[in-house]
Design a protein around this motif. Structure first.
Motif, PDB file in Angstrom:
ATOM      1  N   ARG A   1       0.830  -1.197   0.000  1.00  0.00           N
ATOM      2  CA  ARG A   1       0.000   0.000   0.000  1.00  0.00           C
ATOM      3  C   ARG A   1       0.871   1.256   0.000  1.00  0.00           C
ATOM      4  N   GLY A   2       2.071   1.135   0.566  1.00  0.00           N
ATOM      5  CA  GLY A   2       2.967   2.293   0.652  1.00  0.00           C
ATOM      6  C   GLY A   2       2.517   3.286   1.697  1.00  0.00           C
ATOM      7  N   GLU A   3       1.613   2.853   2.592  1.00  0.00           N
ATOM      8  CA  GLU A   3       1.080   3.772   3.594  1.00  0.00           C
ATOM      9  C   GLU A   3       0.674   2.967   4.822  1.00  0.00           C
ATOM     10  N   LEU A   4       0.941   3.527   5.995  1.00  0.00           N
ATOM     11  CA  LEU A   4       0.550   2.861   7.244  1.00  0.00           C
ATOM     12  C   LEU A   4      -0.759   3.474   7.734  1.00  0.00           C
ATOM     13  N   PHE A   5      -1.759   2.632   8.000  1.00  0.00           N
ATOM     14  CA  PHE A   5      -3.007   3.135   8.566  1.00  0.00           C
ATOM     15  C   PHE A   5      -2.890   3.065  10.076  1.00  0.00           C
ATOM     16  N   CYS A   6      -2.911   4.223  10.710  1.00  0.00           N
ATOM     17  CA  CYS A   6      -2.663   4.261  12.141  1.00  0.00           C
ATOM     18  C   CYS A   6      -3.851   4.877  12.876  1.00  0.00           C
ATOM     19  N   GLY A   7      -4.429   4.143  13.829  1.00  0.00           N
ATOM     20  CA  GLY A   7      -5.562   4.651  14.602  1.00  0.00           C
ATOM     21  C   GLY A   7      -5.076   5.532  15.736  1.00  0.00           C
ATOM     22  N   VAL A   8      -5.604   6.762  15.803  1.00  0.00           N
ATOM     23  CA  VAL A   8      -5.177   7.689  16.853  1.00  0.00           C
ATOM     24  C   VAL A   8      -6.397   8.290  17.537  1.00  0.00           C
ATOM     25  N   ASN A   9      -6.151   9.096  18.560  1.00  0.00           N
ATOM     26  CA  ASN A   9      -7.223   9.783  19.274  1.00  0.00           C
ATOM     27  C   ASN A   9      -7.871  10.816  18.351  1.00  0.00           C
ATOM     28  N   THR A  10      -9.167  11.123  18.580  1.00  0.00           N
ATOM     29  CA  THR A  10      -9.816  12.143  17.742  1.00  0.00           C
ATOM     30  C   THR A  10      -9.144  13.493  17.932  1.00  0.00           C
TER      31      THR A  10
ATOM     32  N   ASP B   1       1.507  10.011  20.765  1.00  0.00           N
ATOM     33  CA  ASP B   1       1.065   8.771  20.141  1.00  0.00           C
ATOM     34  C   ASP B   1       1.323   8.779  18.636  1.00  0.00           C
ATOM     35  N   VAL B   2       1.180   9.959  18.054  1.00  0.00           N
ATOM     36  CA  VAL B   2       1.418  10.087  16.613  1.00  0.00           C
ATOM     37  C   VAL B   2       2.871   9.729  16.292  1.00  0.00           C
ATOM     38  N   ALA B   3       3.765  10.073  17.228  1.00  0.00           N
ATOM     39  CA  ALA B   3       5.192   9.772  17.021  1.00  0.00           C
ATOM     40  C   ALA B   3       5.416   8.272  16.865  1.00  0.00           C
ATOM     41  N   ILE B   4       4.600   7.458  17.545  1.00  0.00           N
ATOM     42  CA  ILE B   4       4.726   6.008  17.407  1.00  0.00           C
ATOM     43  C   ILE B   4       4.364   5.596  15.965  1.00  0.00           C
ATOM     44  N   CYS B   5       3.270   6.172  15.450  1.00  0.00           N
ATOM     45  CA  CYS B   5       2.872   5.879  14.071  1.00  0.00           C
ATOM     46  C   CYS B   5       4.003   6.252  13.117  1.00  0.00           C
ATOM     47  N   LYS B   6       4.573   7.434  13.347  1.00  0.00           N
ATOM     48  CA  LYS B   6       5.642   7.911  12.463  1.00  0.00           C
ATOM     49  C   LYS B   6       6.860   6.995  12.542  1.00  0.00           C
ATOM     50  N   ALA B   7       7.170   6.569  13.763  1.00  0.00           N
ATOM     51  CA  ALA B   7       8.344   5.712  13.940  1.00  0.00           C
ATOM     52  C   ALA B   7       8.148   4.392  13.198  1.00  0.00           C
ATOM     53  N   VAL B   8       6.945   3.807  13.290  1.00  0.00           N
ATOM     54  CA  VAL B   8       6.692   2.536  12.595  1.00  0.00           C
ATOM     55  C   VAL B   8       6.765   2.737  11.092  1.00  0.00           C
ATOM     56  N   ALA B   9       6.178   3.850  10.609  1.00  0.00           N
ATOM     57  CA  ALA B   9       6.226   4.122   9.179  1.00  0.00           C
ATOM     58  C   ALA B   9       7.669   4.295   8.716  1.00  0.00           C
ATOM     59  N   ALA B  10       8.472   4.965   9.545  1.00  0.00           N
ATOM     60  CA  ALA B  10       9.872   5.168   9.185  1.00  0.00           C
ATOM     61  C   ALA B  10      10.597   3.835   9.103  1.00  0.00           C
ATOM     62  N   ALA B  11      10.295   2.932  10.044  1.00  0.00           N
ATOM     63  CA  ALA B  11      10.973   1.638  10.051  1.00  0.00           C
ATOM     64  C   ALA B  11      10.546   0.781   8.865  1.00  0.00           C
ATOM     65  N   VAL B  12       9.254   0.769   8.573  1.00  0.00           N
ATOM     66  CA  VAL B  12       8.722  -0.155   7.573  1.00  0.00           C
ATOM     67  C   VAL B  12       8.808   0.410   6.175  1.00  0.00           C
ATOM     68  N   LEU B  13       8.442   1.691   6.015  1.00  0.00           N
ATOM     69  CA  LEU B  13       8.340   2.281   4.686  1.00  0.00           C
ATOM     70  C   LEU B  13       9.501   3.220   4.377  1.00  0.00           C
TER      71      LEU B  13
ATOM     72  N   GLY C   1      -9.445  -4.416  10.587  1.00  0.00           N
ATOM     73  CA  GLY C   1      -8.371  -4.165   9.630  1.00  0.00           C
ATOM     74  C   GLY C   1      -8.407  -2.768   9.037  1.00  0.00           C
ATOM     75  N   GLU C   2      -9.257  -1.905   9.586  1.00  0.00           N
ATOM     76  CA  GLU C   2      -9.310  -0.533   9.092  1.00  0.00           C
ATOM     77  C   GLU C   2      -8.004   0.197   9.427  1.00  0.00           C
ATOM     78  N   VAL C   3      -7.402  -0.193  10.553  1.00  0.00           N
ATOM     79  CA  VAL C   3      -6.081   0.347  10.872  1.00  0.00           C
ATOM     80  C   VAL C   3      -5.110  -0.815  11.109  1.00  0.00           C
ATOM     81  N   ASP C   4      -3.816  -0.562  10.845  1.00  0.00           N
ATOM     82  CA  ASP C   4      -2.802  -1.603  11.037  1.00  0.00           C
ATOM     83  C   ASP C   4      -2.291  -1.589  12.464  1.00  0.00           C
ATOM     84  N   LEU C   5      -2.449  -0.434  13.098  1.00  0.00           N
ATOM     85  CA  LEU C   5      -1.823  -0.218  14.397  1.00  0.00           C
ATOM     86  C   LEU C   5      -2.679   0.803  15.131  1.00  0.00           C
ATOM     87  N   LEU C   6      -2.904   0.567  16.418  1.00  0.00           N
ATOM     88  CA  LEU C   6      -3.680   1.517  17.208  1.00  0.00           C
ATOM     89  C   LEU C   6      -2.757   2.136  18.243  1.00  0.00           C
ATOM     90  N   ALA C   7      -2.514   3.442  18.101  1.00  0.00           N
ATOM     91  CA  ALA C   7      -1.681   4.145  19.081  1.00  0.00           C
ATOM     92  C   ALA C   7      -2.550   5.242  19.656  1.00  0.00           C
TER      93      ALA C   7
END
Lengths: 425, 338
Positions: B31-40, B58-70, B93-99
């Protein structure tokens, strides 16, 4: 010797299933049936497979587990030690409460507005038109939210009712005060009204699911008994009138039999009102009608009433003008013409669309989510679903319950419709 | 015929089901993109800034995973979730990761079938009240009206706490932090309860934060952490070790400023293994060897992320407390990279 000259019967060939009109419709129906069944089977199977992949089972056992959360409006006993099934019941009762309140109020306002919209008074008729058009054409969710915003932001907080020592010393009055001889407090946390209490209470009957107050039953029995006596007096008066031509005076007797029994029961039970009073953070005592309930009720009522008004107006206009003229010719006044001649006939036109409005109102009550009113969606479909993770079970159960409620309303209204419809003999 | 149609359907759906559960890592890469569930929206933890870019702890966790994977920390699609929708979003499966400030509990792990990949914030539930209410302890809240987010562990803790202390309360259920803030400020509830970090974040954006106090009682343990679905161990490992890399980087003094220099090789073999100059750790998880270097370069290490989003220099002003390194008396303790 005779010879058979009958035309040879053509045998059944497979192609006839498509080309022979006798069989074609049957073929199509069977094919459609198979496709439908295959579709349903695929959905069910896919669900089972995917649940298995997630490692989840399909079971309603969670309904018997401890819920652990509190609900702010409970009509029957509930604590956080109760089960999820009990929480479901609380939500269901809250849904039924707001739906019933909404249906009654919307019908009353709707009939009132619908009739007045046909008024000969130009101003009254126009005001009703404005009401109908405004409420019908703005989404009901917005009305509910506006109502809540008004209740929350405009009304005073409970602490505004308090007179502190400094304020008493300075001779100031508190910012807000209670209405109706200090019995009703309208606050931004709900409206507190006095509650009926019985000092010589008879207790409750436990029927398994909830308790029924014997006091309430006794009171209802007295009211019904009084009403039956009132009916008997009326029947007797009619009999006397038919026999003698003079109708005996029944006013005092009727008043006596309808008013005395309930009052006597209330007195015997030691009836008194429990007034709300400010204690600690909130008002205690009395009944708290939450702002969420008020907002939801008001929003649903005003919105649906606009539709019912139009249905009523259409029903009245469907009755030919000749009926009115005939009633006038008989000397009936306009008000009696409306209630005795027009409305009974208009009901036949009104009832069927009215059923769908009641169904709409009941289903719209799930908009309770917007004001956090704890209805069925709030308990079963909200907190229980979330705490247990049983999405599929909760949603299926919720759909089933809403379906059952709607079908019951339909059935009840259809019975009524059959009672009032034109009987052709 | 009936039977064959049914069997055919079975076979077809079995194929579909098999396809649906492919590895999350491959899905994200394809997909080339990480779907990350965050707070509203919770200031400091997850909130879009003025230009619409999501920022926060929490967003930093999403960014860190995206940096590692993509290889690119910006390739994240943020999916705002409420307390009620978050688990459904992850399970479906709407999100890959919930932070999303989510408490790690037994039943969420074992019954809801999620895997918590660590703890990024050790928290506890607290109460916020107005100063002029004259309350200095949660034990004085008997009879109070309390705003509470539905579908949370705090909701259950609240019921337990009041019961244990033989007190009553009136719950006002709310859906999001924004709604809670509005109801609390309007005075529809006396106290607002959620994780103490959330209270601090909420108070920071009030017009008059000095008029509100957070009561001293912390009534529960709330280890907040990112989580993924059960059943994909590789994906869980990646998320777990991204978080560990952030923590370990702080411990070893690797920051976003010096990561480039340190990645040329150091005297410390642990740093060398972490940054991929020694050994073959990345390949073991299906990534390249420089994943941790990109993670740290994207946001900095745990300490930098904390300081930038919720630390004492920010309006939220949270102290490290339990979230300090184990060497500083906190609970952060990354297992060895070897």
């Amino acid at each position: 010797m005779t010879t058979m000259t009958d035309a040879p019967k053509p045998g059944f060939r497979l192609s006839m299933l498509i080309y022979d009109t006798r069989y074609r419709s049957m073929t199509i129906q069977i094919v459609v049936l198979f496709l439908f069944m295959a579709g349903a089977a695929w959905l069910v199977d896919n669900t089972i497979k995917n649940l298995a992949t997630l490692g989840k089972d399909f079971s309603f056992a969670f309904l018997w587990n401890r819920a652990g959360y509190d609900i702010n409006q409970v009509l029957v006993a509930y604590t956080n030690d109760s089960t999820h099934g009990r929480a479901l019941l609380i939500g269901l009762l809250n849904t039924l409460l707001v739906s019933a309140m909404g249906c009654v109020a919307a019908t009353v306002i709707g009939i009132f507005v619908g009739v007045l919209r046909l008024s000969k008074n130009w101003l009254v008729a126009r005001i009703m038109t404005v009401y109908v058009e405004v409420f019908r054409n703005v989404p009901v969710l917005l009305w509910i939210l506006i109502a809540l915003a008004i209740f929350t932001d405009v009304t005073p907080q409970p602490r505004d009712f308090r007179a502190t020592d400094e304020m008493i010393a300075a001779g100031e009055a508190p910012k807000a005060s209670m209405l109706l001889f200090d019995s009703v407090a309208i606050t931004n946390r709900g409206t507190y009204v006095p509650e009926p209490l019985f000092s010589r209470s008879l207790g409750n009957i436990d029927i398994g699911i909830f308790l029924i107050s014997i006091d309430l039953l006794a009171f209802l029995a007295a009211v019904i008994g009084g009403f039956l006596a009132y009916r008997a007096i009326g029947t007797h008066a009619t009999k006397v009138q038919e026999a003698t031509g003079v109708r005996p005076k029944t006013l005092w007797k009727s008043l006596l039999v309808t008013i005395v029994p309930p009052v006597a029961v209330l007195w015997a039970l030691g009836f008194h009102l429990g007034y709300p009073e400010l204690k600690g953070f909130n008002f205690t005592g009395g009944i708290n009608i939450s702002n969420a309930l008020m907002a939801l009720w008001l929003g649903l009522t005003l919105y649906t009433a606009a539709f019912i008004a139009e249905i009523v107006r259409a029903g009245i206009m469907a009755i030919s003008k000749g009926q009115t003229e005939a009633a006038y010719a008989l000397g009936l006044r306009p008000r009696r013409t409306m209630s005795l001649v027009i409305l009974p006939q208009a009901l036949r036109v009104i009832i069927p669309p009215l059923i769908s409005q009641f169904l709409n109102l009941t289903k719209n009550s799930s908009l309770a989510i917007a004001v956090s009113y704890m209805d069925l969606r709030g308990t079963l479909g909200g907190i229980t679903l979330n705490q247990t993770g049983k999405e599929l079970e909760c949603i299926l159960l919720m759909m089933l319950i809403y379906l059952a409620i709607s079908l019951m309303i339909s059935a009840g209204m259809n019975v009524y419709n059959n009672a009032v419809r034109l009987k052709e003999r | 015929m009936k039977k064959s149609v049914f069997l055919g359907t079975l076979a077809a759906s079995a194929l579909l089901a098999g396809y649906a559960s492919a590895a999350t890592l491959d899905d994200v890469k394809a997909r080339g993109e990480l779907f990350c569930g965050v707070n509203t929206a919770l200031t400091g933890f997850a909130q879009p800034d003025a230009s619409g870019n999501w920022q926060g702890f929490d967003v930093a966790i999403c960014k860190a995973v995206a940096a590692a994977v993509l290889g690119d920390a910006s390739k994240v699609k943020y999916v705002p979730t409420t307390t009620e929708t978050r688990f459904t979003a992850l399970a479906s499966g709407e999100v890959d990761l919930l932070a999303r400030n989510t408490t790690w509990t037994y039943s969420r792990d074992a019954d809801l079938k999620f895997t918590f990949t660590g703890v990024n914030y050790y928290d506890g539930q607290g109460f916020m009240v107005r100063k002029d209410l004259g309350v200095s302890s949660a034990k004085e809240l008997d009879g109070a009206t309390v705003c509470i987010q539905t579908g949370t562990t705090t909701e259950l803790n609240l019921a337990d706490y009041f019961k244990a202390n033989n007190m009553t309360y009136q719950p006002v259920p709310i859906q999001t932090n924004a709604e809670g803030e509005q109801q609390y400020l309007a005075g529809a509830c006396d106290a607002y309860t959620t994780d103490a970090s959330g209270l601090a974040a909420t108070r920071a954006i009030f017009a008059d934060p000095e008029n509100h106090i957070i009561l001293p009682e912390i009534i529960s343990k709330e280890p907040l952490g990112p989580l993924v679905r059960h059943g994909d161990d590789q994906w869980a490992d990646i998320n777990r070790w991204v978080l560990n890399a952030l923590v370990a980087a702080e411990e070893y003094g690797v920051t976003s400023a010096n990561v480039e220099e340190l990645s040329k090789g150091t005297q410390n073999p642990e740093i060398n293994r972490l940054l991929g100059t020694e050994g073959d750790l990345g390949a073991m998880m299906g990534l390249d060897n420089e994943w941790a270097k990109r993670v740290i370069a994207a946001n900095g290490n745990y300490g930098e992320i904390f300081a930038a989003n919720i630390g004492e220099a920010t309006p939220i002003g949270l102290a490290r407390g339990l979230n300090a390194q184990w060497t500083q008396g906190g609970l952060l303790y990354a297992p060895p990279f070897r």
